[in-house]
Design a protein around this motif. Structure first.
Motif, PDB file in Angstrom:
ATOM      1  N   VAL A  90       0.803  -1.228   0.000  1.00 44.10           N
ATOM      2  CA  VAL A  90       0.000   0.000   0.000  1.00 44.10           C
ATOM      3  C   VAL A  90       0.834   1.275   0.000  1.00 44.10           C
ATOM      4  N   ASN A  91       2.116   1.170   0.395  1.00 43.36           N
ATOM      5  CA  ASN A  91       2.931   2.377   0.467  1.00 43.36           C
ATOM      6  C   ASN A  91       4.358   2.111  -0.024  1.00 43.36           C
ATOM      7  N   PRO A  92       4.512   1.760  -1.298  1.00 42.72           N
ATOM      8  CA  PRO A  92       5.870   1.470  -1.798  1.00 42.72           C
ATOM      9  C   PRO A  92       6.731   2.721  -1.833  1.00 42.72           C
ATOM     10  N   ASP A  93       8.002   2.556  -1.519  1.00 38.95           N
ATOM     11  CA  ASP A  93       8.942   3.678  -1.487  1.00 38.95           C
ATOM     12  C   ASP A  93       9.730   3.702  -2.799  1.00 38.95           C
ATOM     13  N   TRP A  94       9.239   4.447  -3.753  1.00 39.03           N
ATOM     14  CA  TRP A  94       9.874   4.520  -5.073  1.00 39.03           C
ATOM     15  C   TRP A  94      11.226   5.202  -4.993  1.00 39.03           C
ATOM     16  N   LYS A  95      11.348   6.195  -4.132  1.00 37.60           N
ATOM     17  CA  LYS A  95      12.593   6.962  -4.037  1.00 37.60           C
ATOM     18  C   LYS A  95      13.759   6.058  -3.626  1.00 37.60           C
ATOM     19  N   ASP A  96      13.573   5.266  -2.595  1.00 35.03           N
ATOM     20  CA  ASP A  96      14.652   4.385  -2.130  1.00 35.03           C
ATOM     21  C   ASP A  96      14.968   3.306  -3.151  1.00 35.03           C
ATOM     22  N   PHE A  97      13.930   2.783  -3.828  1.00 34.67           N
ATOM     23  CA  PHE A  97      14.186   1.783  -4.863  1.00 34.67           C
ATOM     24  C   PHE A  97      14.995   2.404  -6.006  1.00 34.67           C
ATOM     25  N   LYS A  98      14.589   3.566  -6.466  1.00 35.37           N
ATOM     26  CA  LYS A  98      15.297   4.208  -7.577  1.00 35.37           C
ATOM     27  C   LYS A  98      16.741   4.545  -7.202  1.00 35.37           C
ATOM     28  N   ALA A  99      16.955   4.961  -5.962  1.00 35.87           N
ATOM     29  CA  ALA A  99      18.325   5.249  -5.507  1.00 35.87           C
ATOM     30  C   ALA A  99      19.168   3.968  -5.487  1.00 35.87           C
ATOM     31  N   ALA A 100      18.587   2.877  -5.001  1.00 33.64           N
ATOM     32  CA  ALA A 100      19.309   1.599  -4.973  1.00 33.64           C
ATOM     33  C   ALA A 100      19.588   1.117  -6.389  1.00 33.64           C
ATOM     34  N   ARG A 101      18.626   1.280  -7.270  1.00 33.98           N
ATOM     35  CA  ARG A 101      18.805   0.878  -8.668  1.00 33.98           C
ATOM     36  C   ARG A 101      19.937   1.678  -9.306  1.00 33.98           C
ATOM     37  N   GLU A 102      19.935   2.970  -9.081  1.00 35.57           N
ATOM     38  CA  GLU A 102      20.985   3.821  -9.649  1.00 35.57           C
ATOM     39  C   GLU A 102      22.358   3.452  -9.089  1.00 35.57           C
ATOM     40  N   SER A 103      22.442   3.150  -7.809  1.00 36.87           N
ATOM     41  CA  SER A 103      23.713   2.720  -7.218  1.00 36.87           C
ATOM     42  C   SER A 103      24.207   1.431  -7.863  1.00 36.87           C
ATOM     43  N   PHE A 104      23.274   0.529  -8.148  1.00 41.58           N
ATOM     44  CA  PHE A 104      23.660  -0.708  -8.833  1.00 41.58           C
ATOM     45  C   PHE A 104      24.190  -0.399 -10.230  1.00 41.58           C
ATOM     46  N   VAL A 105      23.504   0.455 -10.961  1.00 40.02           N
ATOM     47  CA  VAL A 105      23.937   0.798 -12.324  1.00 40.02           C
ATOM     48  C   VAL A 105      25.337   1.409 -12.299  1.00 40.02           C
ATOM     49  N   VAL A 106      25.579   2.326 -11.387  1.00 42.96           N
ATOM     50  CA  VAL A 106      26.894   2.965 -11.287  1.00 42.96           C
ATOM     51  C   VAL A 106      27.974   1.927 -10.955  1.00 42.96           C
ATOM     52  N   ALA A 107      27.680   1.049  -9.993  1.00 42.26           N
ATOM     53  CA  ALA A 107      28.661   0.029  -9.599  1.00 42.26           C
ATOM     54  C   ALA A 107      28.910  -0.967 -10.732  1.00 42.26           C
ATOM     55  N   ALA A 108      27.861  -1.378 -11.424  1.00 46.38           N
ATOM     56  CA  ALA A 108      28.016  -2.307 -12.547  1.00 46.38           C
ATOM     57  C   ALA A 108      28.824  -1.658 -13.665  1.00 46.38           C
ATOM     58  N   ASN A 109      28.536  -0.402 -13.935  1.00 44.85           N
ATOM     59  CA  ASN A 109      29.273   0.323 -14.970  1.00 44.85           C
ATOM     60  C   ASN A 109      30.746   0.413 -14.619  1.00 44.85           C
ATOM     61  N   ARG A 110      31.026   0.751 -13.373  1.00 42.85           N
ATOM     62  CA  ARG A 110      32.413   0.853 -12.909  1.00 42.85           C
ATOM     63  C   ARG A 110      33.128  -0.494 -13.033  1.00 42.85           C
ATOM     64  N   TYR A 111      32.455  -1.554 -12.631  1.00 45.36           N
ATOM     65  CA  TYR A 111      33.051  -2.881 -12.691  1.00 45.36           C
ATOM     66  C   TYR A 111      33.313  -3.296 -14.143  1.00 45.36           C
ATOM     67  N   LEU A 112      32.349  -3.055 -15.012  1.00 48.59           N
ATOM     68  CA  LEU A 112      32.520  -3.426 -16.420  1.00 48.59           C
ATOM     69  C   LEU A 112      33.623  -2.598 -17.082  1.00 48.59           C
ATOM     70  N   LYS A 113      33.708  -1.331 -16.736  1.00 53.63           N
ATOM     71  CA  LYS A 113      34.802  -0.508 -17.266  1.00 53.63           C
ATOM     72  C   LYS A 113      36.162  -1.051 -16.806  1.00 53.63           C
ATOM     73  N   GLY A 114      36.215  -1.513 -15.568  1.00 47.91           N
ATOM     74  CA  GLY A 114      37.443  -2.121 -15.052  1.00 47.91           C
ATOM     75  C   GLY A 114      37.806  -3.374 -15.831  1.00 47.91           C
ATOM     76  N   MET A 115      36.814  -4.129 -16.221  1.00 47.92           N
ATOM     77  CA  MET A 115      37.078  -5.337 -17.023  1.00 47.92           C
ATOM     78  C   MET A 115      37.641  -4.969 -18.386  1.00 47.92           C
ATOM     79  N   ARG A 116      37.257  -3.789 -18.885  1.00 50.75           N
ATOM     80  CA  ARG A 116      37.755  -3.336 -20.191  1.00 50.75           C
ATOM     81  C   ARG A 116      39.072  -2.568 -20.053  1.00 50.75           C
ATOM     82  N   GLY A 117      39.548  -2.419 -18.809  1.00 49.52           N
ATOM     83  CA  GLY A 117      40.786  -1.676 -18.587  1.00 49.52           C
ATOM     84  C   GLY A 117      40.608  -0.178 -18.630  1.00 49.52           C
ATOM     85  N   GLU A 118      39.381   0.279 -18.370  1.00 45.13           N
ATOM     86  CA  GLU A 118      39.079   1.710 -18.424  1.00 45.13           C
ATOM     87  C   GLU A 118      38.917   2.332 -17.047  1.00 45.13           C
ATOM     88  N   ASP A 119      39.399   1.671 -16.022  1.00 47.90           N
ATOM     89  CA  ASP A 119      39.208   2.233 -14.674  1.00 47.90           C
ATOM     90  C   ASP A 119      40.133   3.349 -14.469  1.00 47.90           C
TER      91      ASP A 119
END
Length: 119
Positions: A90-119
């Motif tokens: 009845v009261n989902p917290d979209w803000k916290d979900f979106k923040a967690a999702r964005e943190s995952f995207v940033v971390a995944a991007n950073r990790y994948l860039k490291g795999m490509r030698g772009e860190d």
């Protein structure tokens, strides 16, 4: 590891991260549909939540088994999704979900860039 193996591993991880995001987005849509009253009754809503959770958890497991990369951030996304379903959704917290999702995207991007030698 040779170049072909590195590319294959990179693509597998990229696809696993994208699949997890797609599953998380689909589960958040279920939370939205539940809040919006788009299910005929509580039983249908719970069944949709259960199906979405199973898909998200399966996608997470692919990330979790290696124990490297954005595992912590993915776990936080799962926790925020679970919070969205509490109290019958009845009261989902979209803000916290979106923040967690964005943190995952940033971390995944950073990790994948490291795999490509772009860190």
């Amino acid at each position: 590891m040779d170049a072909a193996s590195s590319i294959t591993l990179y693509l597998a991880r990229r696809d696993a991260y994208a699949e997890f995001l797609s599953a998380a987005d689909a589960e958040s849509n279920v939370a939205w549909f539940r809040k919006d009253g788009r299910f005929s009754d509580g039983t249908e809503a719970v069944a949709a939540v259960d199906r979405a959770y199973a898909a998200t958890r399966a996608a997470f497991n692919v990330i979790d088994v290696e124990g490297i990369g954005p595992v912590k951030e993915a776990r936080t996304v799962l926790e925020q999704l679970a919070a969205m379903h509490r109290d019958g959704g009845v009261n989902p917290d979209w803000k916290d979900f979106k923040a967690a999702r964005e943190s995952f995207v940033v971390a995944a991007n950073r990790y994948l860039k490291g795999m490509r030698g772009e860190d």
